[in-house]
Design an enzyme around this catalytic site. Structure first.
Site, PDB file in Angstrom:
ATOM      1  CE  LYS A  37       5.718  -5.055   2.570  1.00 20.90           C
ATOM      2  NZ  LYS A  37       6.057  -3.817   3.274  1.00 20.90           N
TER       3      LYS A  37
ATOM      4  CE1 TYR B 141       1.849  -4.079   4.366  1.00 20.05           C
ATOM      5  CE2 TYR B 141       2.720  -3.131   2.351  1.00 20.05           C
ATOM      6  CZ  TYR B 141       2.675  -3.181   3.725  1.00 20.05           C
ATOM      7  OH  TYR B 141       3.475  -2.342   4.460  1.00 20.05           O
TER       8      TYR B 141
ATOM      9  CD  GLU C 151      10.682  -2.143  11.101  1.00 21.62           C
ATOM     10  OE1 GLU C 151      11.135  -2.420   9.976  1.00 21.62           O
ATOM     11  OE2 GLU C 151       9.725  -2.737  11.619  1.00 21.62           O
TER      12      GLU C 151
ATOM     13  CG  LEU D 160       8.935  -6.049   6.958  1.00 23.03           C
ATOM     14  CD1 LEU D 160       7.703  -6.903   7.200  1.00 23.03           C
ATOM     15  CD2 LEU D 160       8.673  -5.053   5.838  1.00 23.03           C
TER      16      LEU D 160
END
Ligand code: PLP
Length: 289
Positions: free
Chosen positions: A153, A35, A185, A209
């Site tokens: 992702k 996505y 993260e 990411l």
């Protein structure tokens, strides 16, 4: 005027309440899909080229081939049409695009090659976190329980969702994920910290990411002559942080002023954070394509 709430699913534009996908969709059964989330300001989508490249990379990474004329560029065009249809050409909105490996009888291995991917695209009204951006947010540290391809992702967001829920239960905005003694993260953001006067963030490897906002901010910092050191911040260095901020498409630059109930630096948004917050806001206001 109220939002009309039309979405796109597999070639059709229809009211969200009437949109359907199969119970055998691999996105539903296996989380087998990818996505993107894009920001739209006054109808202008921000950083589409970067989002398209990342979607292509995610699709390739999990070996989904788009069919016919479908491409990330076309999905963005559909997104633009949805913004118009839903009367979201003024103010803030979010574009969500999702592609799964399609619907097929349940089996772990891939379905036949001619199985059409499921494409779902939707837009929604968005309100930026103005108060938190002004005053600072709180975060917690949390074990990074994700697998090892965090650079794609994908829809596999269970570990992110669990960490986010723990953060919420503790009254925090974000969970900062720790793996092997370093903070990687956030559950839904990247982050930057200032340690001994140096701006640092985790390098782009398989444990984070590659955030579009992270990348835009990296370029903006460089233009301002601010050095970025991509040496991961160790959990043991957290007490040395004088500034800390999160970045993301819907988070912008979000100062973190409290981490695990301890003030970060002076307990208020730092100078560098404020500067980068300003330049990103300018870029968002003037950018878009
Ligand atoms: N890291 C994770 C795990 C995310 O889910 C996100 C955004 O959803 C980000 C970082 C920030 O990425 P971007 O700036 O592209 O929104």
């Amino acid at each position: 005027m109220d939002q009309k709430d039309v979405v796109y699913v597999n070639g059709s534009f229809l009211p969200r309440a009437e949109a359907r996908v199969s119970v055998e969709d691999r996105g539903f059964v296996f989380g087998d899909g990818v996505y993107e989330v894009l920001r739209a300001i006054n109808g202008r989508l921000f950083a589409t080229r970067f989002h398209n490249q990342r979607l292509e990379r995610s699709l390739e990474g999990i070996k989904i081939s788009l069919q016919g004329a479908d491409s990330p560029g076309r999905f963005v065009e559909i997104g633009r049409q949805l913004l118009k249809e839903n009367r979201l050409l003024d103010g803030e909105a979010i574009l969500y695009m999702q592609v799964t490996r399609g619907a097929s009888t349940r089996a772990h291995h891939f379905p036949p090659a001619d199985t059409a991917p499921t494409v779902y695209i939707s837009v929604t009204r968005f309100s930026p976190y103005t108060d938190l951006a002004a005053n600072g947010a709180s975060a917690i540290t949390h074990p990074d329980l994700r697998e090892v391809r965090c650079d794609l992702k994908t829809l596999n967001l269970l570990a992110n969702a669990l960490a986010s829920q723990t953060a919420r239960e503790r009254g925090a905005f974000e969970a900062m994920l720790a793996r092997d003694g370093v903070v990687t993260e956030g559950a839904k953001t990247n982050f930057f910290g200032v340690v001994d006067g140096t701006l640092r963030t985790h390098p782009c490897d398989n444990h984070i990411l590659p955030g579009i906002t992270r990348s835009v901010l990296h370029d903006l910092a460089r233009e301002l002559g601010i050095e970025l050191d991509e040496t991961p911040i160790k959990v043991s260095e957290i007490t040395k942080l004088s500034e800390l901020f999160l970045t993301g498409t819907t988070t912008d630059v979000m100062p973190v002023v409290k981490l695990d109930d301890t003030p970060v630096g002076k307990g208020r948004p730092g100078e560098l954070t404020r500067r980068l917050q300003r330049v990103l806001a300018e870029s968002l206001a003037s950018g878009g394509d």
